[in-house]
Design a protein around this motif. Structure first.
Motif, PDB file in Angstrom:
ATOM      1  N   VAL A   1      -0.312   5.383  -0.544  1.00 32.78           N
ATOM      2  CA  VAL A   1       0.214   6.432   0.341  1.00 32.78           C
ATOM      3  C   VAL A   1       0.836   7.537  -0.505  1.00 32.78           C
ATOM      4  CG1 VAL A   1       1.943   6.995   2.102  1.00 32.78           C
ATOM      5  CG2 VAL A   1       0.589   4.905   2.310  1.00 32.78           C
TER       6      VAL A   1
ATOM      7  N   LYS B   1      -8.375  -2.156   3.474  1.00 31.02           N
ATOM      8  CA  LYS B   1      -7.299  -1.200   3.762  1.00 31.02           C
ATOM      9  C   LYS B   1      -7.007  -1.107   5.255  1.00 31.02           C
ATOM     10  CE  LYS B   1      -7.604   1.650  -0.349  1.00 31.02           C
ATOM     11  NZ  LYS B   1      -8.102   2.914  -0.925  1.00 31.02           N
ATOM     12  N   ASN B   2      -8.057  -1.002   6.057  1.00 25.30           N
ATOM     13  CA  ASN B   2      -7.826  -0.774   7.485  1.00 25.30           C
ATOM     14  C   ASN B   2      -7.273  -1.994   8.211  1.00 25.30           C
ATOM     15  OD1 ASN B   2      -8.855   1.674   6.933  1.00 25.30           O
ATOM     16  ND2 ASN B   2     -10.681   1.494   8.194  1.00 25.30           N
TER      17      ASN B   2
ATOM     18  N   GLU C   1      -2.122   4.266   8.518  1.00 28.63           N
ATOM     19  CA  GLU C   1      -3.182   3.348   8.095  1.00 28.63           C
ATOM     20  C   GLU C   1      -2.642   2.040   7.530  1.00 28.63           C
ATOM     21  OE1 GLU C   1      -6.720   6.513   6.889  1.00 28.63           O
ATOM     22  OE2 GLU C   1      -5.385   5.729   5.361  1.00 28.63           O
ATOM     23  N   ILE C   2      -1.386   2.045   7.111  1.00 26.09           N
ATOM     24  CA  ILE C   2      -0.888   0.818   6.477  1.00 26.09           C
ATOM     25  C   ILE C   2      -0.057  -0.049   7.431  1.00 26.09           C
ATOM     26  CG2 ILE C   2      -0.960   1.891   4.188  1.00 26.09           C
ATOM     27  CD1 ILE C   2       2.117   1.900   4.240  1.00 26.09           C
TER      28      ILE C   2
ATOM     29  N   LEU D   1       0.813  -1.211   0.000  1.00 26.75           N
ATOM     30  CA  LEU D   1       0.000   0.000   0.000  1.00 26.75           C
ATOM     31  C   LEU D   1       0.851   1.269   0.000  1.00 26.75           C
ATOM     32  CD1 LEU D   1      -2.959  -1.113   2.289  1.00 26.75           C
ATOM     33  CD2 LEU D   1      -2.849  -0.993  -0.191  1.00 26.75           C
TER      34      LEU D   1
ATOM     35  N   LYS E   1     -12.855  -0.453   2.612  1.00 24.68           N
ATOM     36  CA  LYS E   1     -12.370   0.093   3.875  1.00 24.68           C
ATOM     37  C   LYS E   1     -11.784  -1.017   4.751  1.00 24.68           C
ATOM     38  CE  LYS E   1     -14.418   2.583   7.466  1.00 24.68           C
ATOM     39  NZ  LYS E   1     -15.679   3.092   7.999  1.00 24.68           N
TER      40      LYS E   1
ATOM     41  N   GLU F   1      -3.860   8.644  -1.077  1.00 26.01           N
ATOM     42  CA  GLU F   1      -5.142   7.998  -0.787  1.00 26.01           C
ATOM     43  C   GLU F   1      -5.158   7.373   0.609  1.00 26.01           C
ATOM     44  OE1 GLU F   1      -5.279   5.310  -4.064  1.00 26.01           O
ATOM     45  OE2 GLU F   1      -5.615   6.905  -5.531  1.00 26.01           O
ATOM     46  N   GLN F   2      -3.957   7.166   1.175  1.00 32.23           N
ATOM     47  CA  GLN F   2      -3.872   6.591   2.520  1.00 32.23           C
ATOM     48  C   GLN F   2      -2.693   7.197   3.272  1.00 32.23           C
ATOM     49  OE1 GLN F   2      -4.385   2.147   1.524  1.00 32.23           O
ATOM     50  NE2 GLN F   2      -5.060   2.339   3.618  1.00 32.23           N
ATOM     51  N   THR F   3      -2.703   7.079   4.611  1.00 35.28           N
ATOM     52  CA  THR F   3      -1.588   7.599   5.394  1.00 35.28           C
ATOM     53  C   THR F   3      -0.701   6.441   5.840  1.00 35.28           C
ATOM     54  OG1 THR F   3      -2.707   7.340   7.494  1.00 35.28           O
ATOM     55  CG2 THR F   3      -3.098   9.409   6.302  1.00 35.28           C
TER      56      THR F   3
END
Lengths: 103, 818
Positions: B53, B442-443, B62-63, B49, B439, B57-59
Motif C-alpha cells: 500500500v 492479494k484480493n 484491497e487489503i 500488505l 491477484k 501497489e495496492q489500496t
C-alpha cells in the motif's frame, strides 16, 4: 397438485451412495446420505458436466469425481470458492418408496 | 439459543484475533455470543500488505480481509475505534475508553504490538511515525506528497520495506541503523552487504552504526532534522521509527496478568494468570518467544480456537519461522539459526559478481538454518527440510544445488517464479498464469498453499508446479507465507496427522471407519472425500481379513473397478502377466471389442491393452466375456510388471526377465497400496524395460538380479535407487515383497514409493529390509497373508457382487398424487 414418479426404494441405494434413474431422456442421480435422507439432482456437475452420481457422498454433499467440486445435495450449490449450481428435483420418501416430481 | 450462549470478548481486531474467531466459528458456530473491540477505525485488514500500500501497489480497500458484512453475518458485535482500557477480572467485564462495557465468560487478548519509539528528545514531534497500521501509512503518504527528505530509523525488515515504499513515493530516503549491517537478526554479514549494494542501486542511502541523539523541530513545529551522537545531522521532514516492535501488554498488565516481554501463555494459549483469559499473536509470550510473523499466529489461532470450542486437545509447541523481504528486485530468504556456532558446520556458496550468496547451517546431520541471497528458489525446500528435521546424509553432497523441485513439464521449463511474467502459465493442468495467482493472493488475502489451490486451482491437479506456486506465494506475502506445517492434520475433519491415525488404527485394533472416527474424535459425522479413502486403506492394510472394505469410501474407479473417463464412460484393462499374451487371448479381446462396439482400443505404457469408452452397465458382461483377471489399472494398487524379452530371445539377455516378471506379477496380484505401484524387469543392464523409473525395478546381470526401488516416471522423473543384489528368483520375490509391504504399512495414503523413501530415508529402508533378515521375512509373510484374502474383483462382480453399482434404477409410470 403434482405428478410423482415412483423410482425405487430406499434400500436400492447404498447409504452414502447414489443410483441413477433415466427418465424422459434425463439422467437423474438419487443420493442417500448416512442419515437416510434422499436427494435428487440431474447427474451433471455444473463445472464440466461430470456424473455426480459417481462421486463420494459425505454429510449432505457429493464430490464430483471429475475435478473434485463439492456440491450441496439440498440445493445443488457448489461449495466456495467454486461457483455454480446443479439442477435439483423434488423428491419424497413414503414408506421406503422413493418418488421424484415429474418435470 | 442466543441467551444461553457464553460470551466471548475479543480485544484486538487484527489478524491473529479474527483468525481465531474464524477457526472457532468453523468448530462451534453457536457456542458464543462474540464481541470484538478494535482500536483502529477499520475492520480486520491484512497488515502484511501495508508495504505494497505504501509502495502504491495496492489500496487500503484491497487489503481488508473481513468486511463489516462478515461480522454482521456471523452475529458478531463489532466496536471499532474503541480502545479497551480496563479488564475487571472479578466481574468479568471489559470497558472501553468511551465507556462501552462488555461482559465475558472467555476473554481473548490479541492486542498485537506497538512500534518501539526511541526515547530521544523530539520523538513526539509531528512528522514522526511508526510503521504499524493504516494511519501510519496514510501519514507517510501525506508526507511524501509535500515533503522531500525521509529518514527511516532501523534497517530491519520493516524499515527497509518502509524505505522502499517512500522511495517509490518519490522521497529521498536515508536508513539509519545501529548495527554494523542491515537485518542483522535475519542475515549474516556477506548477505547483508550484497543486499545493501542492490538497495543503494535503487537510490536508498544508508548510515550504519549510527546512533540517534535527537529529533529537531523546524519553524512550523514539524520535525525538520535528525541529530546523531557523533554530532552529524541530516534534514528530515519525515522520520519513520522502525527500530523494532514491543508486545502491547499495557492492558494486560493493568489487569495484573503476568507479562514478561509479552503476556505469558501456556501451550493452550491461556494466560498463566487467569485460565478464562487467552492471549495470542504478537502480544503473547509463548515459551519465551513473542512471534511477529503470520504463520505462527495462525498456528496459535488454530489451537486457541480448539480450546475455546471446548474440544481441548490441540497444543501449540512453537514455530520455526522464515523471512522474505517484500522489496521488488531484492531476493532474500533466511530461516532458523543461520549464524551457527558450536557443534554446527556451514556450507557456503558465494558468487559476488552474480550477486548470489547462500549459506546452509547444519547440526547433527540436520539443517538448522539457511540464508539465501540473489537466488531463493530453494528457500521453500530448505525451510521444509528444516521444519521436518530430516536426516541429510544422503543429500549433503548436492544440498547446496537445490531440489529443482519444480519439475520440468507443463510450465515451459521454468523453475524461477520471479523470472516469469504475469502472462506465463504456471499450472499447465488448469491453465493458471502467474498473474492470476498473484491477484488471487492479494484480493482474497491468501496465506497458504492450500488456500491458493482452492481459489485458483493452481497446483491442485498433478502438483508438479507446487514449488513455483510456493515461490509466488512467498514473494507476494513475504516471510508471512505459511508453509505446510510439519504436523499437518489429515484434513479438515480432524487435527490428527496421517501417521497418528495409522498408529491409532494399529495400536487400538480399530477395524471400521465409524469406530476409527469415534475413537479419534472426528469433527464431521462421516468424513470427507479426502479422509474416507485414506481411512479405508489404513484399516484394510492394518487388519487384512478383519477390516471390511467400504466401497462408498472409495473413489469411483475403485468402486467400479474400471477407470472413469471424461464423458462418464469407463475403460477396461485386463491383466496380461508380464506383458505377455497369446493369440487366443487377443481373439477374446478382439471379439469383446467388436461385440460391445468399443470405440478405442489402445496399447498401454504398461504393456497391455486398454478398451476405452465402455458404458458402466456393460462392465460386468464384458468382464464375463473376457474371462481375464483384473488389471487393477484403476486402483491404488499393483498395476503392471513390465518386462523385456530377456535371455529367452534376446542375444544380449543374461536372465529370464519375462519369467521373472510373470512370477513377480502373480505374487503381487491384487495388492492394494497407498498409491499405484509399477514394476519392471530387464534381462540385462541395457534396461529395455525402463526399470529406473519404477517403484520396484529388477535388472538381470550375469550373476543374479539387482533390485532398485523408489523410481518414478510421472510428474517429476526420479531415478530408482539401488537396494541390493540377490542371486535367486525367490530372493527377488522376498526382497521386493518386503519393501512393498513396508511401504504399505508405513506410507501415508497417496504417497508414492519415491516420496515415502525420501521421507524415511533409504538407510532406514535398508535397515528394515537388509540388516534385519527376520523382519524382512515377517514383512513378506504379512504381505502374502494380506494378498491371500483378496479375490479377483472382476470375477466377484461377474458372480453378482455389488450389482446395484452397475444397474440403473427403472422408473415406473407417472402417477398422479394429490
Amino acid at each position: 397438485m403434482s405428478n410423482w414418479i415412483h423410482v425405487g426404494h430406499l434400500t436400492d441405494i447404498p447409504a452414502q451412495g447414489a443410483r441413477v434413474v433415466e427418465h424422459d431422456g434425463r439422467r437423474i442421480a438419487l443420493f442417500r446420505t448416512a442419515e437416510d435422507e434422499v436427494y435428487a439432482l440431474l447427474d451433471r456437475c455444473p463445472h464440466k458436466g461430470g456424473p455426480l452420481s459417481q462421486g463420494i457422498v459425505c454429510g449432505k454433499r457429493v464430490t464430483c469425481p471429475m475435478h473434485n467440486w463439492s456440491i450441496e445435495l439440498a440445493d445443488g450449490q457448489a461449495i466456495a470458492p467454486d461457483v455454480g449450481q446443479a439442477h435439483t428435483l423434488a423428491v419424497k420418501v413414503e414408506a421406503d418408496a422413493i418418488y421424484i416430481e415429474a418435470a | 439459543m442466543a441467551h444461553t450462549a457464553m460470551k466471548l470478548v475479543l480485544v484486538g481486531n487484527g489478524m491473529a484475533g479474527i483468525r481465531t474467531l474464524e477457526e472457532l466459528l468453523k468448530l462451534a458456530p453457536d457456542l458464543y455470543d462474540i464481541t470484538v473491540f478494535g482500536e483502529e477505525p477499520h475492520p480486520n485488514y491484512n497488515r502484511i500488505l501495508l508495504s505494497p500500500v505504501l509502495a502504491g501497489e495496492q489500496t487500503v480497500d484491497e487489503i481488508v480481509l473481513n468486511s463489516r458484512a462478515w461480522y454482521a453475518e456471523h452475529g458478531i458485535t463489532l466496536h471499532t475505534g474503541k480502545r479497551v482500557v480496563k479488564i475487571d477480572r472479578a466481574r468479568r467485564q471489559v470497558e472501553a475508553d468511551d465507556g462501552t462495557r462488555a461482559d465475558y465468560d472467555r476473554l481473548l487478548i490479541a492486542t498485537g504490538s506497538k512500534p518501539f519509539i526511541l526515547p530521544v528528545p523530539g520523538a513526539d514531534l509531528p512528522g514522526v511515525v511508526g510503521f504499524r497500521d493504516i494511519a501510519d501509512v496514510e501519514a507517510m503518504l501525506a508526507a511524501a506528497a509535500s515533503y522531500q527528505h525521509a529518514v527511516v530509523i532501523g534497517g530491519g525488515l520493516l524499515g527497509l520495506e518502509a524505505a522502499n515504499g517512500l522511495i517509490k513515493q518519490g522521497m529521498a530516503v536515508t536508513v539509519v541503523h545501529l548495527a554494523p549491517w542491515l537485518m542483522e537478526r535475519q542475515l549474516d554479514e556477506p548477505a547483508a552487504r550484497l543486499m545493501q549494494k542492490n538497495l543503494e542501486a535503487k537510490g536508498m542511502k544508508f548510515l550504519l552504526q549510527k546512533q540517534t541523539a535527537e529529533l529537531v523541530a523546524g519553524a512550523s513545529g514539524r520535525v525538520a532534522a535528525i541529530k546523531f551522537k557523533d554530532g552529524d545531522s541530516l534534514p528530515a521532514d519525515l522520520v519513520v521509527m522502525a527500530a523494532g516492535i514491543r508486545p502491547n501488554t499495557a492492558l494486560a498488565e493493568s489487569a495484573s496478568l503476568y507479562c514478561n516481554r509479552g503476556i505469558a501463555v501456556t501451550d493452550t494459549l491461556q494466560t498463566v494468570t487467569d485460565a478464562r483469559i487467552y492471549a495470542l499473536g504478537e502480544c503473547a509470550n509463548h515459551r519465551g518467544i513473542a512471534y511477529g510473523l503470520v504463520a505462527p499466529l495462525f498456528e496459535q489461532a488454530r489451537v486457541c480456537a480448539n480450546h475455546l470450542a471446548e474440544l481441548g486437545y490441540g497444543r501449540y509447541s512453537g514455530s520455526v519461522t522464515s523471512t522474505k523481504l517484500k522489496v521488488t528486485g531484492i531476493d532474500l530468504f533466511s530461516a532458523g539459526d543461520f549464524v551457527g556456532g558450536e557443534g554446527t558446520d556451514a556450507i557456503t556458496y558465494a558468487d559476488p559478481i552474480a550477486g548470489v550468496y547462500k549459506k546452509l547451517v547444519l547440526k547433527d546431520d540436520k539443517l538448522v538454518g539457511a540464508v539465501l541471497y540473489g537466488d531463493t528458489v530453494d528457500g521453500t525446500w530448505y525451510f521444509q527440510l528444516l521444519r521436518e528435521g530430516r536426516a541429510l546424509s544422503d543429500l549433503r553432497d548436492h544440498l547446496m544445488f537445490g531440489q529443482d523441485h519444480c519439475g520440468n513439464l507443463g510450465h515451459q521449463g521454468q523453475n524461477r517464479a520471479a523470472a516469469m511474467t504475469d502472462e506465463m502459465e504456471v499450472c499447465g493442468c488448469n491453465g493458471v498464469c502467474k498473474g492470476d495467482i498473484v491477484k488471487a493472493i492479494k484480493n482474497h488475502g491468501l496465506f497458504t498453499l492450500e488456500d491458493v489451490r482452492k481459489h485458483t486451482k493452481a497446483s491442485a491437479s498433478c502438483g508438479s508446479c507446487t514449488g513455483l506456486v510456493e515461490q509466488i506465494l512467498m514473494a507476494t506475502v513475504g516471510g508471512d507465507y505459511s508453509a505446510t506445517p510439519k504436523d499437518k492434520a489429515m484434513c479438515g475433519c480432524t487435527d490428527h496427522t496421517h501417521l497418528e491415525v495409522r498408529a491409532a488404527i494399529r495400536d487400538q485394533h480399530l477395524t471400521g471407519i465409524p469406530e476409527a472416527m469415534a475413537f479419534l474424535d472426528w469433527r464431521t459425522p462421516n468424513g470427507c472425500p479426502s479422509c474416507r479413502p485414506a481411512l479405508n486403506y489404513y484399516l484394510l492394510s492394518s487388519w487384512p481379513g478383519e477390516a471390511v472394505d467400504d466401497p462408498q469410501s472409495r473413489f469411483i474407479n475403485e468402486r467400479a473397478h474400471a477407470n472413469i473417463q471424461k464423458d462418464g464412460t469407463f475403460s477396461v484393462v485386463p491383466r496380461m502377466w508380464g506383458g505377455i499374451t497369446t493369440p487366443a487371448e487377443l481373439i477374446k479381446i478382439a471379439t469383446v471389442a467388436e461385440k460391445y462396439a468399443v470405440p478405442t482400443v489402445k496399447v498401454t505404457g504398461g504393456q497391455r491393452i486398454d478398451l476405452l469408452g465402455i458404458k458402466k452397465a456393460d462392465l460386468p458382461a464384458i468382464w464375463r466375456d473376457l474371462d481375464m483377471p483384473s488389471g487393477h489399472a484403476y486402483g491404488k494398487a499393483m498395476r503392471t510388471v513390465k518386462t523385456c524379452v530377456g535371455n529367452e530371445w534376446c542375444r544380449f539377455g543374461t536372465q529370464a526377465s519375462m519369467a521373472m516378471g510373470i512370477k513377480l506379477e502373480k505374487a503381487l496380484y491384487k495388492m492394494w497400496a497407498p498409491h499405484k505401484v509399477k514394476l519392471a524387469v530387464s534381462g540385462c543392464p541395457r534396461n529395455c524395460a525402463e526399470v529406473a523409473i519404477k517403484d520396484v525395478g529388477i535388472i538381470g546381470v550375469d550373476s543374479g538380479w539387482e533390485i532398485y526401488v523408489a523410481g518414478n516416471g510421472g510428474i517429476k522423473t526420479e531415478v530408482a535407487q539401488f537396494l541390493i543384489k540377490v542371486k535367486t528368483d525367490e530372493d527377488v520375490l522376498e526382497y521386493s515383497g518386503a519393501f512393498l509391504q513396508l511401504y504399505r504399512e508405513e506410507a501415508i495414503y497417496l504417497e508414492r514409493t519415491v516420496h515415502y523413501v525420501a521421507r524415511v530415508g533409504l538407510d532406514y529402508v535398508k535397515q528394515k529390509i537388509l540388516d534385519d533378515a527376520d523382519y524382512r521375512r515377517e514383512l513378506y509373510q504379512r504381505l502374502l497373508f494380506a494378498l491371500q484374502v483378496e479375490q479377483d474383483p472382476w470375477l466377484e462382480r461377474v458372480q453378482g457382487k455389488d450389482a446395484h453399482e452397475f444397474k440403473p434404477l427403472q422408473s415406473a409410470a407417472v402417477m398422479a398424487v394429490a
